[in-house]
Design an enzyme around this catalytic site. Structure first.
Site: not given
Ligand code: DX5
Ligand code: ZN
Length: 218
Positions: A174-176, A7, A65, A34, A141-144, A67, A136, A32, A196-197, A36
């Site tokens: 997707d996420g964490g 991501s 993706h 994102d 909304g946010f990474g990490g 959002m 999800m 990927h 992502g992170s 928003m």
């Molecule tokens: C969150 C995004 C994800 C995000 C995942 O709303 O849809 O794609 O980048 O980030 P990580 O992998 O850091 O959780």
């Molecule tokens: Zn995403």
């Protein structure tokens, strides 16, 4: 074998081109992206001009993706920006069946995303029309953010639904996602992991992608 979709949200946006080149060099299957709108989720990221620019240098298909509220308004623009997969949220579409068919008619693969509190069973009457379901594992909304463990059982239930319906849909999460959360997702039946992170904060993102893939070889 598990597929990985890095991501770009976790990349350094001042060096976005370099991040795309890193994904190009890696064994990732998708990039990927994102999008928003600050309404559906409490954050605003990137839009069509940036996706188009990424598309000029990307050598992996773009997994977009959305959002945003009412994403059906933008099917043509997402396609023109170069998306291979358009992911829309179940929670954001009043007329999901129409949106899914519009995405496919535009020549893209249709993905439907469910938030952590949305049961995968809500997709029962459309699963056979989908190319992908994005589960999800954090609130979008946010990474990490921290992985929500309930996702594992959702992926298992979705895997059973897909098998029972004969749907061709692939399961993306997707996420964490990282080396500690990925093994149970793979065991539960995930096909694609968004990260992502984990990828972009790694000292060697190309190796980080390879390490995730290796989990499914073990
Ligand atoms: C969150 C995004 C994800 C995000 C995942 O709303 O849809 O794609 O980048 O980030 P990580 O992998 O850091 O959780
Ligand atoms: Zn995403």
């Amino acid at each position: 074998m598990i597929q990985v979709a890095p991501s770009l949200l976790a990349a350094d946006f001042a060096r976005l081109g370099e991040a795309v080149e890193i994904v190009n060099r890696s064994d990732a299957s998708l990039i990927h992206i994102d999008v928003m709108d600050g309404v559906f989720v409490p954050n605003i990221t990137i839009g069509f001009p940036v996706i188009s620019a990424i598309n000029t240098i990307a050598r992996k298909p773009l997994d977009v993706h959305m959002m945003i509220t009412d994403p059906g308004r933008y099917v043509g623009q997402v396609r023109d920006a170069g998306a291979h997969i358009m992911n829309v949220h179940w929670e954001a579409c009043t007329h999901l069946d129409r949106v899914v068919h519009t995405i496919r008619q535009a020549g893209m693969k249709a993905g439907v995303t469910v938030n952590p509190a949305t049961p995968v069973e809500f997709l029962g009457d459309i699963i056979s029309e989908l190319d992908l379901v994005l589960v999800m594992s954090v609130n979008p909304g946010f990474g990490g953010q921290k992985f929500i463990p309930n996702t594992i059982s959702k992926v298992k239930r979705l895997r059973e639904m897909i098998a029972a319906s004969g749907s061709q849909a692939v399961i993306e999460v997707d996420g964490g996602v990282d080396l500690s959360t990925a093994p149970s997702l793979i065991a539960a039946g995930a096909d694609v992991l968004v990260a992502g992170s984990y990828v972009f904060r790694a000292p060697d993102p190309v190796k980080a992608v390879a390490d995730l893939i290796k989990l499914s070889e073990a």
